[in-house]
Design a protein around this motif. Structure first.
Motif, short mmCIF file in Angstrom:
data_model
loop_
_atom_site.label_atom_id
_atom_site.label_comp_id
_atom_site.label_asym_id
_atom_site.label_seq_id
_atom_site.Cartn_x
_atom_site.Cartn_y
_atom_site.Cartn_z
N HIS A 36 -89.40 -6.56 52.55
CA HIS A 36 -89.57 -5.60 51.46
C HIS A 36 -89.68 -4.17 51.96
N ASP A 52 -82.66 -8.93 47.88
CA ASP A 52 -83.69 -9.90 47.49
C ASP A 52 -83.20 -10.65 46.26
N HIS A 82 -88.45 -13.00 41.16
CA HIS A 82 -89.34 -11.86 40.87
C HIS A 82 -88.61 -10.52 40.99
N HIS A 113 -92.98 -5.56 41.80
CA HIS A 113 -92.40 -5.99 43.07
C HIS A 113 -93.09 -5.28 44.23
MN MN Z 1 -89.20 -9.69 46.61
#
Ligand code: MN
Length: 203
Positions: A82, A164, A168, A28
């Motif tokens: 992120h 998130d 993924h 990630h």
């Molecule tokens: Mn992500």
């Protein structure tokens, strides 16, 4: 050479175990976040006049030239989201909200448990890829769901906690069971960081 850099994780890759696996954190951060960063920097290289702060880019990408507008939205958003997300989690497990933000959560949602339930349900319901957010909107706490890498900041709302829910972020550990990932994630929420963001947003 681009302007932005990949922020280092503020803890070890395995620090959020067992709730978020080392394998997920490595991919990630090192692969997904890096890709958003690389594409953002390429866009800035093509249009150096867009070498603004990332917050400015998120707020104003809609007025960017057509050839980079969507890159700024998606990859600029991915870079920004992120960068926040790593800080919004902590190896200090099972923190609880305290102080003013705890009071505001009770006021806005009824109780901490009611907040977790509403946030979790909204996060689980997002169709496809996106984020669930706790934001400060005109001085008040609210929930916002965004698709893809969109940020509440584009709508003038200040994100103080985000989750998130792209596959993924959880598939390698939780497979298709997003609700299990959401339940586990509460253990690693960095409530000290949320309290700080709340104070800043209210100023
Ligand atoms: Mn992500």
């Amino acid at each position: 050479m681009g302007k932005f850099e990949l922020p280092a994780l503020p803890y070890a890759y395995n620090a959020l175990e067992p709730y978020v696996s080392e394998q997920i954190m490595k991919l990630h951060h090192d692969k997904h976040h890096q890709t958003y960063l690389d594409n953002l920097n390429k866009a800035i290289d093509a249009h150096p006049e867009w070498g603004k702060s990332i917050e400015e880019i998120i707020k104003t990408y809609n007025s960017a030239p057509d050839d980079i507008k969507n890159v700024l939205r998606n990859h600029g958003g991915g870079y920004y989201n992120h960068s926040l997300f790593w800080l919004m989690m902590s190896p200090k497990k099972d923190q609880m909200p305290s102080g003013k933000v705890a009071d505001e959560i009770n006021k806005a949602f009824g109780s901490f448990d009611a907040f977790k339930k509403q946030f979790g349900e909204a996060a689980t319901k997002i169709f496809g890829s996106g984020w669930e957010w706790l934001v400060v909107d005109s001085g008040k706490l609210a929930l916002v769901s965004t698709p893809n890498q969109d940020s509440p900041l584009t709508q003038g709302k200040i994100p103080i906690l985000g989750l998130d829910v792209w596959e993924h972020a959880y598939y390698l550990q939780y497979y298709q069971k997003r609700a299990d990932y959401v339940d586990a994630w509460w253990h690693v929420v960095n409530w000290a960081d949320v309290a700080m963001r709340f104070e800043t947003a209210k100023r």
